[in-house]
Design an enzyme around this catalytic site. Structure first.
Site, PDB file in Angstrom:
ATOM      1  N   ASP A   1      -6.831  -2.096   2.892  1.00  0.00           N
ATOM      2  CA  ASP A   1      -7.280  -1.189   3.940  1.00  0.00           C
ATOM      3  C   ASP A   1      -7.678  -2.045   5.140  1.00  0.00           C
ATOM      4  O   ASP A   1      -8.510  -2.951   4.993  1.00  0.00           O
ATOM      5  CB  ASP A   1      -8.529  -0.475   3.407  1.00  0.00           C
ATOM      6  CG  ASP A   1      -8.711   0.904   3.973  1.00  0.00           C
ATOM      7  OD1 ASP A   1      -7.863   1.354   4.755  1.00  0.00           O
ATOM      8  OD2 ASP A   1      -9.723   1.526   3.614  1.00  0.00           O
TER       9      ASP A   1
ATOM     10  N   ARG B   1       0.836  -1.200   0.000  1.00  0.00           N
ATOM     11  CA  ARG B   1       0.000   0.000   0.000  1.00  0.00           C
ATOM     12  C   ARG B   1       0.870   1.249   0.000  1.00  0.00           C
ATOM     13  O   ARG B   1       1.825   1.362   0.761  1.00  0.00           O
ATOM     14  CB  ARG B   1      -0.895   0.019   1.232  1.00  0.00           C
ATOM     15  CG  ARG B   1      -1.606   1.349   1.372  1.00  0.00           C
ATOM     16  CD  ARG B   1      -2.888   1.214   2.102  1.00  0.00           C
ATOM     17  NE  ARG B   1      -3.477   2.514   2.330  1.00  0.00           N
ATOM     18  CZ  ARG B   1      -4.570   2.715   3.024  1.00  0.00           C
ATOM     19  NH1 ARG B   1      -5.186   1.683   3.550  1.00  0.00           N
ATOM     20  NH2 ARG B   1      -5.047   3.911   3.184  1.00  0.00           N
TER      21      ARG B   1
ATOM     22  N   ARG C   1      -7.420   1.280  -3.419  1.00  0.00           N
ATOM     23  CA  ARG C   1      -6.329   0.886  -2.522  1.00  0.00           C
ATOM     24  C   ARG C   1      -6.089  -0.611  -2.550  1.00  0.00           C
ATOM     25  O   ARG C   1      -7.011  -1.406  -2.715  1.00  0.00           O
ATOM     26  CB  ARG C   1      -6.561   1.365  -1.104  1.00  0.00           C
ATOM     27  CG  ARG C   1      -7.745   0.839  -0.357  1.00  0.00           C
ATOM     28  CD  ARG C   1      -9.023   1.658  -0.415  1.00  0.00           C
ATOM     29  NE  ARG C   1      -8.891   3.092  -0.481  1.00  0.00           N
ATOM     30  CZ  ARG C   1      -8.725   3.883   0.592  1.00  0.00           C
ATOM     31  NH1 ARG C   1      -8.657   3.363   1.780  1.00  0.00           N
ATOM     32  NH2 ARG C   1      -8.656   5.172   0.442  1.00  0.00           N
TER      33      ARG C   1
ATOM     34  N   ASP D   1      -9.169  -1.431   8.846  1.00  0.00           N
ATOM     35  CA  ASP D   1      -9.721  -0.419   9.752  1.00  0.00           C
ATOM     36  C   ASP D   1     -10.157  -1.061  11.055  1.00  0.00           C
ATOM     37  O   ASP D   1     -10.863  -2.080  11.037  1.00  0.00           O
ATOM     38  CB  ASP D   1     -10.972   0.228   9.134  1.00  0.00           C
ATOM     39  CG  ASP D   1     -10.657   1.097   7.930  1.00  0.00           C
ATOM     40  OD1 ASP D   1      -9.557   1.674   7.879  1.00  0.00           O
ATOM     41  OD2 ASP D   1     -11.527   1.198   7.038  1.00  0.00           O
TER      42      ASP D   1
HETATM   43  N1  ROI Z   1     -15.995   1.208  -0.900  1.00  0.00           N
HETATM   44  C1  ROI Z   1     -16.193  -0.109  -0.696  1.00  0.00           C
HETATM   45  N2  ROI Z   1     -17.202  -0.730  -1.315  1.00  0.00           N
HETATM   46  N3  ROI Z   1     -15.402  -0.835   0.140  1.00  0.00           N
HETATM   47  C2  ROI Z   1     -14.369  -0.262   0.801  1.00  0.00           C
HETATM   48  O1  ROI Z   1     -13.664  -0.957   1.567  1.00  0.00           O
HETATM   49  C3  ROI Z   1     -14.139   1.117   0.626  1.00  0.00           C
HETATM   50  N4  ROI Z   1     -13.123   1.770   1.270  1.00  0.00           N
HETATM   51  C4  ROI Z   1     -12.926   3.064   1.134  1.00  0.00           C
HETATM   52  C5  ROI Z   1     -13.808   3.933   0.277  1.00  0.00           C
HETATM   53  C6  ROI Z   1     -12.946   4.696  -0.724  1.00  0.00           C
HETATM   54  C7  ROI Z   1     -14.539   4.898   1.185  1.00  0.00           C
HETATM   55  N5  ROI Z   1     -14.785   3.160  -0.451  1.00  0.00           N
HETATM   56  C8  ROI Z   1     -14.987   1.834  -0.245  1.00  0.00           C
HETATM   57  O2  ROI Z   1     -11.942   3.626   1.804  1.00  0.00           O
END
Ligand code: ROI
Length: 166
Positions: free
Chosen positions: A101, A88, A98, A103
């Site tokens: 991610d 990343r 990305r 979180d």
């Molecule tokens: N949209 C989806 N469907 N899944 C994600 O994990 C995701 N992550 C993000 C943003 C860009 C908000 N959109 C996303 O960070």
């Protein structure tokens, strides 16, 4: 909190680049080897439409439950190390595509708000790709504000979220 006590944390996993299903599976494998932590549930793998700019690939999303004795910032550091290992690149546009991610959605019933962390995750109640996988593995869970995950998941439009792998 007692030293060494375990907290149940929920991690949102997302990818829409570089073979996203592989990225999500590798992240789940990495979470299983995280120090001072144990993975206790993994949701199905879901395909989701991008939230934010639509000129990016669809996402793969999942949610992982873990028991951890790490403090929240130590868990964040560990998650960022996994993201970095996946290749990343930071500084990319905030709502853009990305590779990976990770979180922290929830950390026990703690409410945390500092420059590195906002928990509960600020957007989770509006994201079907978080609420539905979370409700799958923790239907009785409540947020610190008392909202029930199953109820939130029932009331959010599914935005064509698809369960891909059971
Ligand atoms: N949209 C989806 N469907 N899944 C994600 O994990 C995701 N992550 C993000 C943003 C860009 C908000 N959109 C996303 O960070």
């Amino acid at each position: 909190m007692a030293i060494n006590s375990l907290t149940t944390a929920y991690i949102g996993v997302g990818s829409n680049l570089s073979d996203p299903i592989k990225q999500v599976n590798m992240a789940i494998t990495a979470l299983k080897t995280l120090a001072n932590s144990q993975v206790t549930a993994v949701s199905s793998i879901y395909g989701s439409k991008p939230m934010g700019p639509q000129d990016q690939p669809d996402y793969i999303n999942a949610v992982v439950e873990l028991q951890t004795s790490l403090m929240p910032l130590a868990l964040l550091d560990a998650l960022q190390a996994i993201e970095n290992k996946a290749g990343r690149v930071r500084k990319e546009n905030r709502w853009g595509a990305r590779i990976l991610d990770l979180d922290i959605l929830l950390f026990g019933q703690q409410v945390i708000d500092n420059e590195r962390l906002t928990i509960p995750h600020y957007g989770m109640k509006l994201r079907e790709f978080v609420l539905l996988p979370l409700a799958e593995i923790a239907p009785r869970l409540c947020l610190p504000d008392g909202d029930n995950i199953a109820t939130l998941a029932q009331n959010i439009p599914d935005n064509d979220l698809k369960k891909l792998i059971f």
